[in-house]
Scaffold this active site. Structure first.
Site, PDB file in Angstrom:
ATOM      1  CG  LEU A  32      -2.170   1.142   1.099  1.00 12.78           C
ATOM      2  CD1 LEU A  32      -1.127   2.297   1.850  1.00 12.78           C
ATOM      3  CD2 LEU A  32      -2.337   1.114  -0.248  1.00 12.78           C
ATOM      4  NE  ARG A 171       8.236  -7.557   7.289  1.00 13.19           N
ATOM      5  CZ  ARG A 171       9.837  -7.201   6.259  1.00 13.19           C
ATOM      6  NH1 ARG A 171      10.560  -7.825   5.954  1.00 13.19           N
ATOM      7  NH2 ARG A 171       9.519  -5.407   6.045  1.00 13.19           N
ATOM      8  CE  LYS A 229      14.597  -2.687  -1.876  1.00  8.46           C
ATOM      9  NZ  LYS A 229      12.653  -2.471  -1.550  1.00  8.46           N
ATOM     10  CB  ALA A 232      22.453   3.954   5.469  1.00  3.10           C
ATOM     11  CG  ASP A 265       7.234  -0.501   1.800  1.00  2.00           C
ATOM     12  OD1 ASP A 265       7.919  -1.501   1.365  1.00  2.00           O
ATOM     13  OD2 ASP A 265       6.695  -0.218   2.764  1.00  2.00           O
TER      14      ASP A 265
END
Length: 313
Positions: A32, A171, A229, A232, A265
């Site tokens: 979402l 998860r 990814k 940071a 996200d």
């Protein structure tokens, strides 16, 4: 200009967060978050963002739909199931700022979106979309039978010329075992055109390996474009041509980082906002970093609209 359609598939839950004696209600969900940021970043005339899930018929579900519609997200394919409720999670924050999460989602409506009387027609519609986007959570909440139906949908979409985009978002608590997850991820990646891989999640699922091994494993499953990814740090973009680019992240002073919720996200949304409108992988990664670095300067998953970086295009 021809408008393209992307369906973002997943689950949004009711969020209750406690700080001291105060309890605040909101909504949360990885896909979402991506759909909202993507809708904000790309004009609807270029890319129409649809959210795909199932909700209940309760007032919480009404509030969700209204807020998504206000964001420009198309909700016309969202199902309302009378005998189900929306999932819920509770965040408890202690005196040191450490957060503990509690979940109530076993009977959540989103688990059953592929098992309703409307699911066949919805799948037929989605098979004609330009893009389907889903995450590891999108498949973790489904039954084995629903996962097979989802795989059939992904294959049908690709057969019609569409592309599948997958974010690994692993998860462990949602799965029976690592072996079950690995098998499901192999099936999904074999249907995937663009993969977002968070390196920490890859290490947790497959065991820590060099980045080259992660790339090789994913390419071997047929994925043409891979974005790794690394929190940071710089991200890595491997395009179908075989070229590998390292794109530096935006470095912020420590005091400006307020909340890292939805960093991944929003990165995905920023990347896709450029990539799906004709930009290169390198430019898309820069957009992803720029979006994520903006989001983490605000509390909560969805930041104020006026704080957003500039739209793509």
């Amino acid at each position: 200009m021809t408008t393209k359609n992307i369906a973002v598939i997943g689950e949004c839950m009711i969020e209750l967060s406690q700080k001291g004696s105060d309890v605040k209600r909101g909504f949360g969900g990885d896909t979402l978050n991506t759909s909202v940021y993507l809708s904000r970043l790309v004009p609807a005339a270029q890319l129409k963002v649809h959210y795909i899930t199932a909700l209940g018929t309760d007032s919480f579900s009404d509030d969700m739909l209204q807020s998504w519609q206000q964001e420009g997200v198309d909700t016309s394919l969202i199902q309302r199931l009378e005998n189900r409720l929306t999932g819920l999670y509770y965040i408890e924050t202690d005196a040191h700022g450490e957060r503990t999460f509690y979940y109530w989602r076993n009977e959540a409506a989103a688990r059953y979106w592929l098992e309703s009387a409307s699911s066949d027609q919805i799948c037929q519609t989605l098979a004609g979309f330009d893009y389907l986007y889903l995450s590891g959570i999108s498949i973790a909440i489904l039954s084995p039978q629903s996962r097979e139906r989802l795989l059939a949908l992904l294959r049908a979409c690709r057969a019609n010329g569409g592309k599948v985009i997958f974010d690994n978002n692993y998860r462990p608590r949602l799965w029976q075992s690592r072996e079950e997850t690995q098998a499901a991820y192999r099936d999904i990646l074999a249907c995937t055109d663009i993969a977002f891989l968070t390196l920490d999640d890859e290490d947790m699922l497959w065991g820590k390996q060099p980045v080259d091994a992660v790339l090789d494993r994913t390419r071997a499953l047929g994925v043409g474009e891979i974005v790794i990814k690394c929190r940071a740090d710089a991200c890595l973009v491997s395009e179908a041509s075989g070229e590998l680019q390292e794109v530096p992240a935006v470095k912020l002073p420590k005091e400006k980082v307020v909340d890292t919720t939805a960093a991944g996200d929003s990165f995905s949304a920023g990347y896709l906002a450029v990539r799906l409108t004709g930009g290169s992988g390198g430019a898309a990664a820069e957009s992803g970093h720029r979006t994520a670095s903006t989001v983490i300067q605000y509390r909560g998953a969805i930041i104020p609209r006026d704080a957003m970086p500039a739209r793509a295009g």
